[in-house]
Design a protein around this motif. Structure first.
Motif, PDB file in Angstrom:
ATOM      1  N   LEU A  39       3.067   5.936  -2.886  1.00  0.00           N
ATOM      2  CA  LEU A  39       4.227   6.677  -3.374  1.00  0.00           C
ATOM      3  C   LEU A  39       4.119   6.910  -4.876  1.00  0.00           C
ATOM      4  O   LEU A  39       4.291   8.048  -5.360  1.00  0.00           O
ATOM      5  N   ASN A  40       3.826   5.859  -5.633  1.00  0.00           N
ATOM      6  CA  ASN A  40       3.717   5.983  -7.084  1.00  0.00           C
ATOM      7  C   ASN A  40       2.574   6.913  -7.483  1.00  0.00           C
ATOM      8  O   ASN A  40       2.699   7.706  -8.418  1.00  0.00           O
ATOM      9  N   GLY A  41       1.453   6.798  -6.772  1.00  0.00           N
ATOM     10  CA  GLY A  41       0.314   7.668  -7.061  1.00  0.00           C
ATOM     11  C   GLY A  41       0.645   9.131  -6.804  1.00  0.00           C
ATOM     12  O   GLY A  41       0.219  10.020  -7.560  1.00  0.00           O
ATOM     13  N   TYR A  42       1.398   9.392  -5.758  1.00  0.00           N
ATOM     14  CA  TYR A  42       1.767  10.769  -5.422  1.00  0.00           C
ATOM     15  C   TYR A  42       2.681  11.360  -6.484  1.00  0.00           C
ATOM     16  O   TYR A  42       2.525  12.526  -6.874  1.00  0.00           O
TER      17      TYR A  42
ATOM     18  N   SER B 206      12.683  -2.635   5.083  1.00  0.00           N
ATOM     19  CA  SER B 206      13.687  -3.095   6.049  1.00  0.00           C
ATOM     20  C   SER B 206      13.082  -4.077   7.036  1.00  0.00           C
ATOM     21  O   SER B 206      13.727  -5.061   7.430  1.00  0.00           O
ATOM     22  N   GLN B 207      11.823  -3.819   7.449  1.00  0.00           N
ATOM     23  CA  GLN B 207      11.165  -4.727   8.377  1.00  0.00           C
ATOM     24  C   GLN B 207      10.946  -6.098   7.743  1.00  0.00           C
ATOM     25  O   GLN B 207      11.162  -7.137   8.365  1.00  0.00           O
ATOM     26  N   LEU B 208      10.540  -6.108   6.498  1.00  0.00           N
ATOM     27  CA  LEU B 208      10.278  -7.375   5.808  1.00  0.00           C
ATOM     28  C   LEU B 208      11.565  -8.144   5.539  1.00  0.00           C
ATOM     29  O   LEU B 208      11.590  -9.376   5.634  1.00  0.00           O
ATOM     30  N   LEU B 209      12.630  -7.424   5.223  1.00  0.00           N
ATOM     31  CA  LEU B 209      13.890  -8.090   4.893  1.00  0.00           C
ATOM     32  C   LEU B 209      14.619  -8.577   6.136  1.00  0.00           C
ATOM     33  O   LEU B 209      15.393  -9.532   6.074  1.00  0.00           O
TER      34      LEU B 209
ATOM     35  N   LYS C 213       8.688  11.652   2.725  1.00  0.00           N
ATOM     36  CA  LYS C 213       8.001  10.947   3.810  1.00  0.00           C
ATOM     37  C   LYS C 213       7.430   9.626   3.321  1.00  0.00           C
ATOM     38  O   LYS C 213       7.547   8.593   3.987  1.00  0.00           O
ATOM     39  N   LYS C 214       6.807   9.685   2.149  1.00  0.00           N
ATOM     40  CA  LYS C 214       6.209   8.470   1.595  1.00  0.00           C
ATOM     41  C   LYS C 214       7.284   7.454   1.210  1.00  0.00           C
ATOM     42  O   LYS C 214       7.121   6.250   1.417  1.00  0.00           O
ATOM     43  N   LEU C 215       8.395   7.948   0.670  1.00  0.00           N
ATOM     44  CA  LEU C 215       9.503   7.057   0.329  1.00  0.00           C
ATOM     45  C   LEU C 215      10.103   6.449   1.590  1.00  0.00           C
ATOM     46  O   LEU C 215      10.465   5.264   1.616  1.00  0.00           O
ATOM     47  N   GLY C 216      10.181   7.261   2.654  1.00  0.00           N
ATOM     48  CA  GLY C 216      10.703   6.743   3.933  1.00  0.00           C
ATOM     49  C   GLY C 216       9.840   5.629   4.484  1.00  0.00           C
ATOM     50  O   GLY C 216      10.354   4.643   5.027  1.00  0.00           O
ATOM     51  N   ALA C 217       8.517   5.766   4.340  1.00  0.00           N
ATOM     52  CA  ALA C 217       7.605   4.717   4.813  1.00  0.00           C
ATOM     53  C   ALA C 217       7.835   3.418   4.049  1.00  0.00           C
ATOM     54  O   ALA C 217       7.872   2.330   4.628  1.00  0.00           O
TER      55      ALA C 217
ATOM     56  N   GLN D 231       0.831  -1.201   0.000  1.00  0.00           N
ATOM     57  CA  GLN D 231       0.000   0.000   0.000  1.00  0.00           C
ATOM     58  C   GLN D 231       0.872   1.260   0.000  1.00  0.00           C
ATOM     59  O   GLN D 231       0.550   2.252  -0.662  1.00  0.00           O
ATOM     60  N   ALA D 232       1.984   1.227   0.738  1.00  0.00           N
ATOM     61  CA  ALA D 232       2.901   2.370   0.777  1.00  0.00           C
ATOM     62  C   ALA D 232       3.545   2.595  -0.588  1.00  0.00           C
ATOM     63  O   ALA D 232       3.730   3.746  -1.018  1.00  0.00           O
ATOM     64  N   VAL D 233       3.878   1.515  -1.296  1.00  0.00           N
ATOM     65  CA  VAL D 233       4.456   1.632  -2.639  1.00  0.00           C
ATOM     66  C   VAL D 233       3.451   2.258  -3.599  1.00  0.00           C
ATOM     67  O   VAL D 233       3.780   3.151  -4.389  1.00  0.00           O
TER      68      VAL D 233
END
Length: 205
Positions: free
Chosen positions: A60-63, A104-107, A94-98, A55-57
């Protein structure tokens, strides 16, 4: 003269066409889209975290495309530094940071591996049964001279496996009593020839 004018027109059209193509190419989906990290496992055990990442990706792309389409601001490579551009770039970061945070959490989170069922050997299963038999009736299984049953047979088996040479017939006679007491002496236990939980656990080691 006419040829020079035509040539200049072609050059101008070429420049305009190139600029138009560059802008189109710049925001053609494969080029502006942030691609989800390929090493992120789509079968990750934390489905909520995985969903938040995707959802964050998308956000980001939509923005990125919205800022370009509505305000002609390339938040990835801004050409101006006016207040509107600065605010847009700040929101993009901010969106890229999210996205990077979820990545990082997933990896760094190990994917849950299926538990491998351990197959017990026949001897281990028998030893577990002996332990259960004793705990089912600790007082009744302390062993008495002249008594015969399957539990005594298994205790004789354990004594033989621990180095004694006695008959395995399920009858608790003096021979088995002495073997049990000898075992307790070797292990530094109270050598009373009686079976208790401590002696049984040493037999089962």
């Amino acid at each position: 003269m006419k040829q020079i004018i035509i040539f200049l027109l072609l050059v101008i059209i070429g420049i305009l066409g190139y600029n138009f193509y560059e802008k189109w190419q710049r925001f053609h989906p494969p080029n502006y889209h942030y691609k989800a990290e390929q090493v992120v496992d789509a079968n990750h055990s934390n489905k909520d975290l995985l969903m938040n990442y995707y959802q964050a990706v998308e956000a980001l792309n939509g923005y990125v495309i919205t800022q370009w389409g509505a305000n002609e601001i390339d938040v990835r490579n801004p050409e101006d530094d006016d207040a509107q551009t600065v605010a847009a770039v700040s929101e993009y970061n901010k969106k890229l940071g999210a996205v990077k945070y979820y990545e990082s959490q997933l990896l760094n989170t190990k994917v849950a591996e299926p538990e491998v069922e351990q197959t017990l050997s026949e001897e281990d299963m028998r030893n577990q049964l002996v332990y259960k038999m004793f705990n089912a009736d600790p007082k009744g299984n302390t062993l008495r001279l002249g008594e015969r049953n399957a539990f005594i047979y298994e205790i004789q088996r354990l004594l033989v496996e621990n180095g004694d040479s006695i008959r395995r017939d399920g009858l608790f006679r003096t021979e088995t009593f002495n073997a049990l007491r000898s075992f307790e002496e070797r292990k530094g236990l109270l050598a009373d020839g009686r079976l208790d939980l401590i002696t049984l656990e040493y037999l089962l080691k």
